[in-house]
Each structure stands twice: as C-alpha cells, then as structure tokens.
Design a protein around this motif. Structure first.
Motif, PDB file in Angstrom:
ATOM      1  N   LYS A 113      21.803   0.937  -1.023  1.00 20.70           N
ATOM      2  CA  LYS A 113      20.398   0.807  -0.596  1.00 20.70           C
ATOM      3  C   LYS A 113      19.949   2.087   0.107  1.00 20.70           C
ATOM      4  N   ILE A 114      18.676   2.406  -0.104  1.00 13.58           N
ATOM      5  CA  ILE A 114      18.047   3.534   0.594  1.00 13.58           C
ATOM      6  C   ILE A 114      16.987   2.906   1.504  1.00 13.58           C
ATOM      7  N   LEU A 115      17.067   3.175   2.789  1.00 11.19           N
ATOM      8  CA  LEU A 115      16.147   2.530   3.733  1.00 11.19           C
ATOM      9  C   LEU A 115      15.035   3.491   4.163  1.00 11.19           C
ATOM     10  N   LEU A 116      13.779   3.039   3.992  1.00 12.24           N
ATOM     11  CA  LEU A 116      12.613   3.849   4.363  1.00 12.24           C
ATOM     12  C   LEU A 116      11.691   2.989   5.233  1.00 12.24           C
ATOM     13  N   THR A 117      10.619   3.576   5.744  1.00 12.43           N
ATOM     14  CA  THR A 117       9.595   2.758   6.406  1.00 12.43           C
ATOM     15  C   THR A 117       8.429   2.592   5.427  1.00 12.43           C
ATOM     16  N   GLY A 118       7.491   1.743   5.787  1.00 14.78           N
ATOM     17  CA  GLY A 118       6.319   1.520   4.939  1.00 14.78           C
ATOM     18  C   GLY A 118       5.248   2.591   5.137  1.00 14.78           C
ATOM     19  N   PHE A 119       5.479   3.576   6.017  1.00 15.11           N
ATOM     20  CA  PHE A 119       4.422   4.578   6.201  1.00 15.11           C
ATOM     21  C   PHE A 119       4.780   5.962   5.664  1.00 15.11           C
ATOM     22  N   GLU A 120       5.775   6.031   4.799  1.00 17.61           N
ATOM     23  CA  GLU A 120       6.186   7.352   4.315  1.00 17.61           C
ATOM     24  C   GLU A 120       5.095   8.034   3.485  1.00 17.61           C
ATOM     25  N   HIS A 121       5.028   9.346   3.630  1.00 17.09           N
ATOM     26  CA  HIS A 121       4.189  10.187   2.766  1.00 17.09           C
ATOM     27  C   HIS A 121       4.771  10.110   1.347  1.00 17.09           C
ATOM     28  N   HIS A 122       3.933  10.231   0.336  1.00 19.98           N
ATOM     29  CA  HIS A 122       4.427  10.142  -1.050  1.00 19.98           C
ATOM     30  C   HIS A 122       5.618  11.092  -1.301  1.00 19.98           C
ATOM     31  N   SER A 123       5.630  12.221  -0.586  1.00 22.05           N
ATOM     32  CA  SER A 123       6.718  13.199  -0.777  1.00 22.05           C
ATOM     33  C   SER A 123       8.057  12.689  -0.272  1.00 22.05           C
ATOM     34  N   ASN A 124       8.036  11.699   0.614  1.00 25.08           N
ATOM     35  CA  ASN A 124       9.299  11.096   1.068  1.00 25.08           C
ATOM     36  C   ASN A 124       9.448   9.677   0.526  1.00 25.08           C
ATOM     37  N   LEU A 125       8.752   9.388  -0.558  1.00 29.22           N
ATOM     38  CA  LEU A 125       8.866   8.074  -1.182  1.00 29.22           C
ATOM     39  C   LEU A 125       9.209   8.234  -2.664  1.00 29.22           C
ATOM     40  N   ILE A 126       8.360   8.993  -3.366  1.00 27.43           N
ATOM     41  CA  ILE A 126       8.529   9.085  -4.824  1.00 27.43           C
ATOM     42  C   ILE A 126       9.892   9.691  -5.223  1.00 27.43           C
ATOM     43  N   PRO A 127      10.357  10.772  -4.550  1.00 25.66           N
ATOM     44  CA  PRO A 127      11.687  11.284  -4.956  1.00 25.66           C
ATOM     45  C   PRO A 127      12.764  10.210  -4.870  1.00 25.66           C
ATOM     46  N   TRP A 128      12.657   9.311  -3.875  1.00 24.25           N
ATOM     47  CA  TRP A 128      13.664   8.253  -3.721  1.00 24.25           C
ATOM     48  C   TRP A 128      13.468   7.148  -4.753  1.00 24.25           C
ATOM     49  N   GLN A 129      12.211   6.943  -5.184  1.00 20.72           N
ATOM     50  CA  GLN A 129      11.978   6.002  -6.303  1.00 20.72           C
ATOM     51  C   GLN A 129      12.699   6.521  -7.544  1.00 20.72           C
ATOM     52  N   ILE A 130      12.612   7.837  -7.755  1.00 18.70           N
ATOM     53  CA  ILE A 130      13.256   8.440  -8.943  1.00 18.70           C
ATOM     54  C   ILE A 130      14.777   8.336  -8.816  1.00 18.70           C
ATOM     55  N   VAL A 131      15.292   8.582  -7.609  1.00 18.81           N
ATOM     56  CA  VAL A 131      16.742   8.444  -7.385  1.00 18.81           C
ATOM     57  C   VAL A 131      17.172   7.010  -7.709  1.00 18.81           C
ATOM     58  N   ALA A 132      16.381   6.047  -7.219  1.00 19.73           N
ATOM     59  CA  ALA A 132      16.720   4.640  -7.455  1.00 19.73           C
ATOM     60  C   ALA A 132      16.746   4.359  -8.964  1.00 19.73           C
ATOM     61  N   LYS A 133      15.729   4.854  -9.681  1.00 19.16           N
ATOM     62  CA  LYS A 133      15.672   4.608 -11.132  1.00 19.16           C
ATOM     63  C   LYS A 133      16.859   5.244 -11.852  1.00 19.16           C
ATOM     64  N   ASN A 134      17.302   6.402 -11.358  1.00 17.74           N
ATOM     65  CA  ASN A 134      18.393   7.113 -12.028  1.00 17.74           C
ATOM     66  C   ASN A 134      19.782   6.632 -11.664  1.00 17.74           C
ATOM     67  N   THR A 135      19.923   5.989 -10.502  1.00 15.40           N
ATOM     68  CA  THR A 135      21.278   5.629 -10.049  1.00 15.40           C
ATOM     69  C   THR A 135      21.513   4.125 -10.010  1.00 15.40           C
ATOM     70  N   GLY A 136      20.436   3.340 -10.014  1.00 17.15           N
ATOM     71  CA  GLY A 136      20.595   1.894  -9.864  1.00 17.15           C
ATOM     72  C   GLY A 136      20.580   1.461  -8.403  1.00 17.15           C
ATOM     73  N   ALA A 137      20.521   2.438  -7.479  1.00 15.18           N
ATOM     74  CA  ALA A 137      20.387   2.089  -6.053  1.00 15.18           C
ATOM     75  C   ALA A 137      19.002   1.463  -5.837  1.00 15.18           C
ATOM     76  N   GLU A 138      18.837   0.765  -4.707  1.00 18.74           N
ATOM     77  CA  GLU A 138      17.534   0.111  -4.459  1.00 18.74           C
ATOM     78  C   GLU A 138      16.898   0.617  -3.189  1.00 18.74           C
ATOM     79  N   LEU A 139      15.558   0.618  -3.181  1.00 25.89           N
ATOM     80  CA  LEU A 139      14.821   0.996  -1.973  1.00 25.89           C
ATOM     81  C   LEU A 139      14.595  -0.254  -1.130  1.00 25.89           C
ATOM     82  N   LYS A 140      14.604  -0.048   0.178  1.00 30.95           N
ATOM     83  CA  LYS A 140      14.406  -1.149   1.111  1.00 30.95           C
ATOM     84  C   LYS A 140      13.499  -0.593   2.215  1.00 30.95           C
ATOM     85  N   PHE A 141      12.606  -1.424   2.745  1.00 34.85           N
ATOM     86  CA  PHE A 141      11.612  -0.891   3.698  1.00 34.85           C
ATOM     87  C   PHE A 141      11.626  -1.630   5.025  1.00 34.85           C
ATOM     88  N   VAL A 142      11.553  -0.872   6.104  1.00 33.73           N
ATOM     89  CA  VAL A 142      11.428  -1.480   7.432  1.00 33.73           C
ATOM     90  C   VAL A 142       9.933  -1.700   7.654  1.00 33.73           C
TER      91      VAL A 142
END
Ligand code: 7TS
Length: 406
Positions: A113-142
């Motif tokens: 799991k990759i843990l982020l907050t719900g207020f991230e700038h797109h630059s700290n969100l989209i790269p991790w969405q791509i990582v999740a799509k490429n690795t099977g890891a999941e995003l999780k939000f505080v």
C-alpha cells in the motif's frame, strides 16, 4: 524583516497593472526573482558558461565547480548530510516522478500500500497512481478533518504493516495545512514504510531540516523560492539511494558503455542524465543565499503575521469562507477562500482589475475540491516582499467584487 528594502530587490514589483500598482499574491504558483538571482544567472552565462564535467578547459572547470558548489549550498540549506543526496531535477513534479519511477516501480508489488492524504497536489498523486497501475500496489488515503487538519491518530491507524511508502505534502497548496513530518516519519518507519515528502510549499517558507524530519525523499522547486524556473531538487537519504534505478538514460550518467550494455555512474550523476541545468542550479543557490541572509525563521515569522492579518480581514467579510486551519501557526503562507454567491474566477478577475494577482481554480488539487464540494476557490499567497497594505488591497478588492457581482 525590512520589507521596503526587500521590495527594492524585485524590479517587477514596480510594475503597473493598468493604472494600479501590482500587488503580487500568487507566490504559491511561483515567486518573483530578485536582482541577486538574475545577476547570478548573468554572471554565469556571460563569464563562465560551458558544459559541466565534460571539458578540461578553464570555463568548463569553473562551471563544474559552480554547479558542484550549488549542490553543497542546497544540501546545507535543508541540512542533508551529504551533497550526493541532492539530485537536481526540473522541479518538484520531476522529483516526485523520479521517486515514483526510480524507487516505486522497482520496489513495490501487489499487496503493498502507498499512503497519501486527500489534499495532495496532482504532482504527488498521479505518479503514484501510475506506480499502482504498474505494480499492483494500492493507494490508500488518510482523511482530512473538517478544519483542514490531519489527525495523527487517523494517520497512525492507517499505517498498517502493508504500507510500504507514505507520500505526503509537507504543506498543502490549497489548505495551507502543515503536516508534522517528523511524527509521520517516526510512525511510518515503525511499520517499515519509507517516507516521501512533497516540500514544494514548505521549503520556500520555513526552516527545513531533512535529518530532523527523518524522511527518505524530499522534493521541491526552485521557482517557488526566488529561483529560476526549470530547476528543482530531489533529496534522497543515502541509505535509500541504492534501492533506486536510473530515471533517464544517456550521457553523463554512465560508468562503462559497450554497444550492447552500460553500467551507471555513482549518485547523483546516475540520476542526472544529459546536460544539467547548471545555470538553474547556480540561480537556485543564489536564491538560497538570499533567503539564508534573511533567515528562514524570520521568513516564517513574517508569514505567520501576514497570515493572522489576512485571516482577520477575510473572515470579517460577510459571505467569504476560508479553507484550512484558522490558526496561522498551523498554516503556510497562503489563504484559500470562496463565496457561495460569486464564482472564484469572477472574484479573481475583479481583483486583477485592481492590480491584485491571485489564483483561482482547483489549484491542481481536484480530488480535494471534489471532496469539499467546491468547483473552485480563490487563493492569495504571500511572501517576503508582501506587507499588510497588500492584504488590505486584497480585502478591499474582494469586498468590491462581492458588491459588484452578488
Ligand atoms: N507539490 C505542491 C504541493 C505544489 O504546490 C506544486 C505546484 C507542485 C508539487 C508542483 O510543482 P512544480 O514546480 O513542479 O510545478 N503548485 C502550484 C500551485 O499551487 N499553483 O501553481 C503551481
């Protein structure tokens, strides 16, 4: 801080917008540049310009030394132990993409799991969405609390053992909220997760000490802290660098090359393929020298004072609602607000007609705006050359906009 003296270093602040004096309150997007930074660029291009680490002629040696010194200046500014922990990039966006592609893709897998907050700038969100799509890891939000504050107990509860990486903004570019990175690093490391910080809205505004924060990655942009556009930094803790693969490939980052294979130079060159932006790094070092001479604790104090004043002035306007913590000590140098009756773009447009530059929109934080149920907000962001009179002009302009349009 002597604001009148500081203003004299920024020729653009003498500009008129129509008949009005410019009141520049869009510093979260980018800051203005002082003479000292432009002079450093001029000196580099007119006296020392050469490609670095490639020639043995005098200019190349001078340019290389200036670039290496810029790296040392950055390392000192954020208190990194080694200059090699500083990778120059094009900006915070590229830094975060580098963390995602150089560390995230090779090190994460399904079930992580990759843990982020719900207020991230797109630059700290989209790269991790791509990582999740490429690795099977999941995003999780505080979740973010109603006052725009992240509850540390929520954070701790979200840090389950499957969290391998925490990616958070040190300060939100919409709410202004400052996160307790030191505490987050402690909690994340306790479950074996690494911590990647988006410091684009923190480094320009407060003292940042990566050793005391304890994070593993820290990114920021030069242009948001008086430096030139096109230069940024990714700090990576030395013990983590070995886990990263290069981000780009080509000249300047190799040890040995054959027709069919190649091996890599040591960090940081390993992560800086191609001709680097030496002028940008030197300009950033000049910006850092400027800020250091003022004192980052003084910069922070000044912004807290302006923040307190701006909150007072804006909350006194009927129909205006402010986002984020109302305690100026808990926020960085910006204030976002909205009216239920007048669209943010219309307020910004009226402000512009009085010479006041602010940003309106979703500020590259669309998920946060969706969560808040707001299509757009107005954001005023102040810096070292702003004073109380700028906040007065902002408040006057907002009142006029509401009178004209509601
Ligand atoms: N992270 C945060 C928190 C930011 O505010 C920004 C830019 C970035 C990353 C990306 O920085 P860049 O230099 O690579 O573009 N934020 C904004 C903003 O709020 N308005 O314009 C740019």
């Amino acid at each position: 801080m002597n604001i009148e003296k500081i203003k004299k270093d920024f020729p653009i602040l003498e500009r008129k917008i129509g008949l009005n004096d410019l009141v520049y309150l869009d510093n979260t997007a980018t800051t203005q540049k002082p003479l000292q930074v432009v002079e450093a660029l001029k000196d580099y291009y007119f006296q020392h310009n050469a490609n670095i680490h490639r020639g043995i002629h005098t200019l190349s040696e001078e340019a290389s030394e200036m670039y290496d010194n810029a790296r040392k200046t950055v390392a000192q500014f954020i208190n990194a132990i080694y200059p090699e922990e500083i990778i120059f990039t094009r900006g915070a966006t590229e830094s975060l993409n580098m963390a995602a592609f150089s560390w995230g893709i090779p090190n994460l897998k399904k079930g992580d799991k990759i843990l982020l907050t719900g207020f991230e700038h797109h630059s700290n969100l989209i790269p991790w969405q791509i990582v999740a799509k490429n690795t099977g890891a999941e995003l999780k939000f505080v979740k973010i609390g109603s006052a725009g504050i992240v509850d540390m107990t929520e954070f701790k509860n979200a840090l389950t053992p499957d969290v391998k990486l925490v990616c958070v903004a040190h300060a939100s570019n919409v709410l202004g909220t400052i996160l307790d990175i030191k505490e987050i690093s402690k909690m994340a490391h306790a479950v074996g997760a690494l911590v990647c910080v988006d410091g684009a809205q923190a480094v320009p505004h407060m003292p940042v000490n990566v050793q005391s924060l304890g994070c593993d990655f820290y990114s920021f942009s030069g242009h948001k802290m008086l430096g030139p556009t096109g230069i940024g930094v990714l700090y990576v803790k030395k013990s983590v660098m070995g886990q990263m693969v290069p981000f780009q490939f080509g000249g300047g980052m190799i040890k040995e090359v054959s027709l069919t294979d190649a091996s890599w130079a040591d960090a940081p060159e390993k992560f800086e393929a191609g001709t680097p932006d030496a002028a940008g790094a030197i300009g950033l070092a000049a910006a850092i020298d400027y800020l250091t001479a003022l004192g980052m604790d003084k910069v922070r104090e000044h912004e807290i004072e302006l923040g307190k004043y701006a909150i007072e002035k804006l909350t006194a306007i009927e129909g205006i609602k402010i986002l984020g913590p109302l305690d100026p000590e808990k926020r960085t140098g910006l204030i976002s607000f909205y009216s239920e009756k007048v669209h943010a773009h219309d307020i910004a447009s009226v402000l512009n007609s009085f010479g006041v530059a602010v940003r309106s929109g979703h500020h590259c934080a669309m998920p946060l705006h969706k969560e808040l149920g707001l299509p757009a907000t107005v954001r005023a962001s102040y810096y070292i050359y702003n004073d109380f009179s700028d906040i007065d002009k902002l408040a006057e302009g907002v009142k006029k906009a509401l009178t004209m349009l509601s």
